[in-house]
Design a protein around this motif. Structure first.
Motif, PDB file in Angstrom:
ATOM      1  N   HIS A 228      75.753  -7.567  -5.742  1.00 57.49           N
ATOM      2  CA  HIS A 228      75.514  -6.138  -5.975  1.00 57.49           C
ATOM      3  C   HIS A 228      76.820  -5.373  -6.194  1.00 57.49           C
ATOM      4  CE1 HIS A 228      71.401  -6.904  -4.838  1.00 57.49           C
ATOM      5  NE2 HIS A 228      71.751  -7.258  -3.617  1.00 57.49           N
ATOM      6  N   SER A 229      77.770  -6.019  -6.823  1.00 56.58           N
ATOM      7  CA  SER A 229      79.059  -5.371  -7.089  1.00 56.58           C
ATOM      8  C   SER A 229      79.657  -5.935  -8.378  1.00 56.58           C
ATOM      9  CB  SER A 229      80.022  -5.590  -5.913  1.00 56.58           C
ATOM     10  OG  SER A 229      80.558  -6.899  -5.972  1.00 56.58           O
TER      11      SER A 229
ATOM     12  N   CYS B  61      77.616   0.900  -7.532  1.00 59.68           N
ATOM     13  CA  CYS B  61      76.208   1.303  -7.639  1.00 59.68           C
ATOM     14  C   CYS B  61      75.802   2.171  -6.453  1.00 59.68           C
ATOM     15  CB  CYS B  61      75.306   0.074  -7.710  1.00 59.68           C
ATOM     16  SG  CYS B  61      75.515  -0.903  -9.208  1.00 59.68           S
ATOM     17  N   LEU B  62      74.898   3.099  -6.720  1.00 51.36           N
ATOM     18  CA  LEU B  62      74.308   3.912  -5.662  1.00 51.36           C
ATOM     19  C   LEU B  62      73.044   3.260  -5.120  1.00 51.36           C
ATOM     20  CD1 LEU B  62      74.717   7.431  -7.326  1.00 51.36           C
ATOM     21  CD2 LEU B  62      76.293   6.259  -5.763  1.00 51.36           C
ATOM     22  N   SER B  63      72.382   2.498  -5.970  1.00 52.01           N
ATOM     23  CA  SER B  63      71.145   1.802  -5.586  1.00 52.01           C
ATOM     24  C   SER B  63      71.387   0.298  -5.703  1.00 52.01           C
ATOM     25  CB  SER B  63      69.997   2.226  -6.517  1.00 52.01           C
ATOM     26  OG  SER B  63      68.835   1.483  -6.233  1.00 52.01           O
ATOM     27  N   LEU B  64      71.554  -0.380  -4.551  1.00 49.47           N
ATOM     28  CA  LEU B  64      71.902  -1.793  -4.553  1.00 49.47           C
ATOM     29  C   LEU B  64      70.741  -2.697  -4.957  1.00 49.47           C
ATOM     30  CD1 LEU B  64      74.164  -2.111  -1.378  1.00 49.47           C
ATOM     31  CD2 LEU B  64      74.828  -1.702  -3.756  1.00 49.47           C
ATOM     32  N   ASP B  65      69.512  -2.274  -4.709  1.00 44.90           N
ATOM     33  CA  ASP B  65      68.380  -3.156  -5.016  1.00 44.90           C
ATOM     34  C   ASP B  65      68.132  -3.301  -6.506  1.00 44.90           C
ATOM     35  OD1 ASP B  65      67.591  -0.547  -5.270  1.00 44.90           O
ATOM     36  OD2 ASP B  65      65.591  -0.850  -4.459  1.00 44.90           O
ATOM     37  N   THR B  66      68.785  -2.486  -7.332  1.00 42.88           N
ATOM     38  CA  THR B  66      68.685  -2.635  -8.792  1.00 42.88           C
ATOM     39  C   THR B  66      70.061  -2.877  -9.409  1.00 42.88           C
ATOM     40  OG1 THR B  66      68.851  -0.226  -9.084  1.00 42.88           O
ATOM     41  CG2 THR B  66      66.630  -1.189  -8.939  1.00 42.88           C
ATOM     42  N   CYS B  67      71.028  -3.266  -8.594  1.00 42.83           N
ATOM     43  CA  CYS B  67      72.411  -3.424  -9.059  1.00 42.83           C
ATOM     44  C   CYS B  67      72.740  -4.904  -9.235  1.00 42.83           C
ATOM     45  CB  CYS B  67      73.369  -2.775  -8.065  1.00 42.83           C
ATOM     46  SG  CYS B  67      75.093  -2.773  -8.597  1.00 42.83           S
ATOM     47  N   TYR B  68      72.694  -5.375 -10.463  1.00 35.21           N
ATOM     48  CA  TYR B  68      73.067  -6.749 -10.806  1.00 35.21           C
ATOM     49  C   TYR B  68      73.974  -6.698 -12.036  1.00 35.21           C
ATOM     50  CZ  TYR B  68      68.989  -7.623  -7.872  1.00 35.21           C
ATOM     51  OH  TYR B  68      68.086  -7.623  -6.839  1.00 35.21           O
TER      52      TYR B  68
END
Length: 441
Positions: A215-216, A329-336
């Motif tokens: 997520h980064s 990212c502000l939203s990790l669950d959609t950060c790929y």
């Protein structure tokens, strides 16, 4: 005997004076000869070789001064000693603009908590100066179209642990000439390695690495770092394959090499309008990606690809899109970001030069938390390998008429060359059938 009178002494002097003048003119200087004998035996400090400077002096000062000798030397002039020695050609040290000070490519192994040396390099070459994750300015001076005598495959492993399938890869590379491939490893230096983790063909192949996390953008930075190092390391590298520690080969090296070397295109999955695409694009905030990355230009694809040299340079030199994808990212669950950056960049740069598919098989059925299905020891066997080989890659679609590549894609039948995701315990059954099934084509 009578003492000489002053008058007698004066007469004797007048008689001998002409003889002394004649003797002085026709005889070499005894002082010069003595100097020559002395200086010709002087040696330099810590050396048994006579000083060339003294010997030169000897040749210059011991020249006879008679008129006959002077006439003879008009045809054979005395030269300094340096002119008599064999000529030595001075070689200029080549100046390679693409390398910096050499460092040692090793894995440190202290008894308490060994970790990878962040100064590790490939083949004694230092990694590019990295004031930031993307500082690969040396690539600006690399020949974009080298003409090496033989094309090589660059296998790039991105890992945070030792490679669990190293024994299988050893068999894959076994008896393969080194001039056909190179190996590069980006290994998380924050991992505590209890033993030297990379041996055999993987020894001394770790590049200068930095920690990575999910997520980064660090996974993008690691892949870019691998590409940069492989580009700078060997101009013969023609295709660049990114692999994970859970990847295995599905064919022999000979088969893999033949498929990739004959290709004039890269293999990278490029998907449009995937479920959740907008949320992924807006993971850093609404409209933050604009104007560099508009939503209509945003693409999704597998993290693992095979790029030709032209596209490897495109990725490593990019600054424009990277300036957006490296934002947190502000939203990790959609950060790929590693699944977005590469397909978005290459779709914008050269869509016709890419086959919109990955050659690394993965099964998303039964996946969870953004992870694909993991294969376990009990399900690994010859039938599984044969099924993975027979599977057809998923080709992405582009444009208003279903696909910019629709005509050529329908006729393609590219084989999967690699597969993931295998648990470490699978190494046993995989090794049992390696020679008879996996590496036999």
């Amino acid at each position: 005997m009578l003492s000489p009178t002053p008058l007698s002494l004066l007469c004797a002097l007048l008689v001998c004076l002409p003889l002394a003048i004649i003797f002085t003119i026709t005889t070499p200087s005894s002082r010069s000869a003595t100097s020559c004998l002395q200086t010709s035996t002087i040696t330099t400090p810590n050396s048994s070789t006579p000083s060339s400077r003294s010997a030169t002096c000897c040749l210059q000062t011991s020249t006879p001064t008679t008129s006959s000798t002077t006439r003879a030397n008009k045809s054979a002039t005395v030269r300094p000693l340096s002119a008599l020695l064999p000529a030595v050609k001075t070689l200029k040290k080549p100046h390679n603009k693409n390398t910096t000070t050499a460092a040692t490519d090793t894995v440190s192994s202290s008894s308490s908590s060994p970790s990878l040396s962040q100064a590790a390099t490939v083949r004694g070459r230092a990694a590019p100066n990295e004031t930031d994750e993307d500082d690969n300015s040396q690539l600006l001076r690399v020949n974009p179209n080298p003409k090496p005598p033989l094309k090589k495959l660059a296998f790039m492993f991105l890992t945070t642990t030792p490679l669990p399938f190293a024994p299988l890869w050893e068999l894959f590379f076994n008896n393969t000439p080194k001039y056909l491939y190179n190996i590069y490893i980006h290994a998380d230096p924050s991992f505590n390695y209890t033993t030297p983790p990379f041996r055999g063909v993987f020894a001394r192949r770790v590049i200068s690495s930095k920690p990575t996390r999910r997520h980064s953008p660090t996974l993008i930075a690691a892949a870019r770092r691998l590409l940069s190092r492989a580009l700078l390391d060997d101009a013969s590298n023609y295709m660049f394959a990114l692999l994970s520690p859970s990847c295995i080969p599905l064919h022999s090296f000979k088969f893999t090499y033949r498929i990739l070397i004959k290709s004039k295109k890269s293999f990278i999955e490029i998907l449009k309008d995937e479920p959740g695409a907008y949320e992924r694009w807006a993971a850093r905030g609404e409209e933050v990606m604009e104007p560099e990355v508009k939503f209509e230009d945003f693409r999704i694809g597998s993290q693992f690809w095979v790029l030709k040299r032209k596209h490897a340079r495109t990725v490593a030199r990019d600054r424009r899109l990277w300036s957006k994808f490296k934002l947190p990212c502000l939203s990790l669950d959609t950060c790929y970001p590693e699944e977005h950056y590469f397909p978005t960049l290459l779709r914008k740069a050269d869509p016709q030069g890419c086959v919109p598919a990955t050659l690394t098989h993965v099964d998303w059925r039964g996946g969870y938390g953004g992870h694909p299905r993991t294969y376990f020891e009990e399900e690994v066997g010859p039938e599984m390998i044969r099924a993975l080989r027979k599977a057809k890659p998923r080709y992405g679609t582009e444009g208003s008429n279903a696909s910019d590549w629709s005509g050529s894609v329908r006729r393609r039948r590219d084989p999967f060359l690699f597969a993931r995701k295998f648990s470490p315990e699978c190494v046993g059954p995989l090794m049992d059938m390696a020679n008879d099934i996996i590496l036999r084509d």
